[in-house]
Enzyme design. Structure first.
Site, short mmCIF file in Angstrom:
data_model
loop_
_atom_site.label_atom_id
_atom_site.label_comp_id
_atom_site.label_asym_id
_atom_site.label_seq_id
_atom_site.Cartn_x
_atom_site.Cartn_y
_atom_site.Cartn_z
N ALA A 25 0.86 -1.39 0.04
CA ALA A 25 0.00 0.07 0.03
C ALA A 25 0.86 1.15 -0.19
CB ALA A 25 -0.86 -0.04 1.22
N GLY A 27 0.68 5.33 1.20
CA GLY A 27 -0.26 6.23 1.90
C GLY A 27 0.42 7.84 2.04
N GLY A 28 0.01 8.53 2.61
CA GLY A 28 0.39 10.05 2.72
C GLY A 28 1.92 10.23 3.43
N ALA A 30 4.08 7.18 3.84
CA ALA A 30 4.88 6.16 3.77
C ALA A 30 4.29 5.05 2.79
CB ALA A 30 5.27 5.39 5.09
N VAL A 32 4.09 0.80 2.22
CA VAL A 32 4.11 -0.24 2.92
C VAL A 32 4.41 -1.39 2.13
CG1 VAL A 32 3.07 -1.98 4.66
CG2 VAL A 32 2.51 0.68 4.68
N LYS A 47 7.40 -0.55 6.71
CA LYS A 47 6.87 0.91 6.38
C LYS A 47 7.97 1.70 6.16
CE LYS A 47 3.17 2.53 8.51
NZ LYS A 47 2.11 2.96 7.43
N ASP A 141 -4.43 9.39 14.88
CA ASP A 141 -4.89 9.18 13.60
C ASP A 141 -5.47 8.13 13.84
OD1 ASP A 141 -5.19 9.87 11.09
OD2 ASP A 141 -3.19 9.05 10.48
#
Length: 660
Positions: A25, A27-28, A30, A32, A47, A141
């Site tokens: 995946a 994300g904003g 990092a 993964v 990560k 978060d």
């Protein structure tokens, strides 16, 4: 094209031990990856922070500090942090690899969940957050993307401490103030003051519960700032306003957790978990398993409906962890003064009405219609009358609502007395088990403590049945499968079985239980079944060559029983010549068969009286006897023998003859 194939890290080895296999995946903050830890030979989730963060020294310092804090968390609902490191400008975390999907994936697939499913997932999330809060760690978060649903049914919360590390990075600091997190789940104090504590995580968990129950976030908007402002200025609506039929207890949970005032929320996730558990127990099976069609868009408020088209595009961005610059002073004034600016001016409106230089354009004066003032006065009077009537109806009239009396933990009699003293009727709504509240006392009320009710209305009492306990049933002698079914039917759980030898219970049957049979324990508590391995085996002693008495002593000490059979044999009388089993082991107290000699078999003794000595010796030897002579033998005749002829004697025994 598969982006994994073009990712430069796939196929590389970081820190000399992590072999990057594939990208999971992005994300904003990092990306993964799935990786193999060659040192410990296990699959991990790696990560790797984005380069812009990895080159910020302040971020790296805070990242290492927060990673160490997260690594201290040891809880079954927390994604474990194994290691932290850096390699060639890549700052990374090595974490537990959880095969499964995120809660966001489940929401995209299902839209909304049954209350039972939503509460079960939330309880696991709150258990993880509660462990973190107890350790002094705030997540900052909490959102469905950070909740992992493992294929084996476990619920795991990830990314503890990362939000704090990123929010402190120097290249994100702004004079306007910084808010770190995901705007759809930000607590008002995070927007206004940029601070977060355990109650901020509780707020986000309340938003997550709203989304699980309704399939929508409470606020949608075209920009992150717009959504953040709504968290500051609007109360989160009860989920039943979007999904009619939801129980009032669920509304109460969401409304309490998302109070704009942090002091109005549970103090931490552990306290909220206790309230969620109590609410779930208070709900009926039908309320827990409510399953209806997709949400009706007419239930959305006007603002949400107007932004529905934009929300479809903005939703993807609103789920990301963002660093959002917020002009902190403006929302503070709105909270205090109730309007956008200190002077009451709508700056957006003024900009729209100005020309290129900012001056108002000149317009010709318009004539006001005659008698306009009279009509305006009439409208004002009518509005005032309507408002007065509404104020009476909802303030003291039939439409007024009041808070129900606080009756929790009171006995039924005390609750009835208090409610009647405050002008309310009561009725017993249902009875539920409760671990803390004694039988007959109030667990909760309907509506709940944060609900509203008409004065003089009826308050439902949910009474405690006391602690839920079940006696361990009698399962001794039953097969393992049969005993497990019996435990399950009694609301208990078959635990990991243990095994023991038993003299009385057949192999494979239940010998005993732990806790013991008859002991009353909690619902679904594990009961260990002790399963028989049969009779314990013992070594078989070697008794061959021993006397019968010696053999019996050896067997008694084993302990084993003996069975004796006597036979004629050349061995001495009373000696053990065979045994079965002859060696190895045998079940304790089982039988060992002994064959014992009675000596040689008997044979007829020939008569040799009056025979010559040589002939007598020949006949006796031929019959299997040995001979002993007595007398002179002068006449070479036998005049006597012992035993006498015609009798029997053991073959090989001695016959005495007397000669003259």
């Amino acid at each position: 094209m598969d982006t994994t194939l073009t990712d430069p890290l796939v196929g590389r080895v970081l820190d000399g031990r992590y072999s990057v296999q594939s990208r999971l995946a992005r994300g904003g903050m990092a990306t993964v990856y799935r990786a193999l830890d060659s040192r410990l030979d296990r699959v991990v989730a790696l990560k790797v922070m984005h380069p812009g963060l990895a080159h910020d020294e302040q971020f790296v310092f805070r990242f290492i500090r927060e990673a160490r804090s997260a690594a201290r968390l040891n809880h079954p609902n927390v994604v474990a942090v194994f290691d932290q490191g850096a390699d060639g400008g890549h700052v990374f975390l090595s974490m537990e690899y959880v095969a499964g999907r995120t809660l966001r994936d489940l929401l995209r697939e299902r839209g909304q969940l049954r209350p039972r499913e939503a509460l079960e997932i939330l309880e696991s999330v709150l258990a993880a957050l509660g462990a973190a809060h107890h350790a002094g760690i705030v997540h900052r978060d909490v959102k469905p993307e950070n909740v992992l649903l493992a294929d084996d049914g476990r619920v795991k919360v990830a990314d503890f401490g990362l939000a704090r590390a990123v929010s402190g990075a120097s290249n994100h600091t702004s004079s306007t103030g910084v808010v770190m997190g995901t705007v759809a789940y930000l607590a008002p104090e995070q927007v206004v003051r940029g601070v977060a504590d355990a109650r901020s995580d509780v707020y986000a968990a309340g938003i997550v519960l709203f989304e699980l129950l309704t399939g929508h976030k409470p606020y949608e908007g075209e920009s992150a700032i717009q959504i953040a402002y709504r968290h500051v200025h609007d109360d989160v609506p009860p989920p039943s306003s979007r999904r009619p039929g939801l129980a009032s207890e669920l509304d109460a949970l969401v409304v309490r957790a998302t109070s704009r005032d942090p002091d109005g929320r549970p103090e931490d996730a552990r306290r909220f978990l206790a309230e969620v558990t109590a609410a779930r127990r208070a709900l009926s099976e039908d309320e827990l398993d409510l399953d209806d069609t997709n949400l009706d868009d007419t239930n959305l408020d006007d603002t949400d409906a107007a932004s529905a088209d934009a929300a479809a595009t903005a939703d993807r961005g609103s789920n990301r962890t963002l660093v959002v610059p917020i002009p902190v002073t403006e929302p503070r004034r709105r909270l205090r003064d109730g309007h956008d600016g200190t002077d009451g001016t709508d700056r957006t409106d003024r900009t729209d009405r100005t020309g290129p230089t900012g001056a108002l354009p000149s317009t010709p004066p318009r004539k006001r219609p005659r008698r306009r003032g009279l009509w305006a006065l009439l409208v004002v009077l009518l509005l005032a009358a309507a408002l007065s009537a509404a104020a009476w109806y909802y303030g003291t009239g039939p439409g007024s609502l009041a808070s129900p009396p606080r009756l929790i933990k009171l006995s039924q009699q005390a609750a009835e007395s208090k409610a009647q003293a405050e002008g309310f009727d009561v009725r017993v709504s249902r009875r539920v088990f409760d671990e803390q509240i004694p039988a007959g006392s109030v667990v909760t009320t309907v509506p709940g403590p944060t609900g509203r009710i008409h004065p003089g209305g009826t308050v439902g009492l949910v009474l405690s049945k006391g602690q839920e306990r079940y006696a361990v049933p009698e399962v001794t002698g039953q097969s393992r499968a049969e005993a497990s079914r019996r435990l399950t039917a009694t609301h208990l759980t078959p635990g990991v079985a243990t095994f023991a030898f038993s003299d009385d219970v057949n192999d494979g049957a239940v010998v005993s239980t732990q806790p013991a049979i008859g002991v009353r324990i909690k619902r679904n508590q594990a009961v260990t079944l002790v399963i028989s391995k049969g009779v314990e085996p013992v070594p078989v002693p070697d008794a061959v060559g021993k006397t019968l008495a010696e053999a019996k002593t050896l067997l008694d000490a084993a302990p084993l029983r003996n069975a004796v059979k006597q036979v004629y044999d050349k061995a001495p009388d009373g000696q053990v010549i065979k045994q079965a089993p002859s060696s190895g082991t045998a079940p304790k107290n089982s039988e060992v068969r002994l064959v014992v000699s009675k000596g040689p078999p008997p044979a007829p003794v020939p008569s040799v009286v009056d025979l010559k000595v040589d002939e007598a010796l020949r006949r006796l030897h031929a019959a299997g006897f040995t001979v002993r002579r007595q007398g002179t033998g002068f006449l070479n005749r036998v005049f006597d023998q012992s035993p006498n002829g015609g009798t029997t004697a053991p073959r090989g025994s001695t016959i005495t003859i007397r000669t003259i």
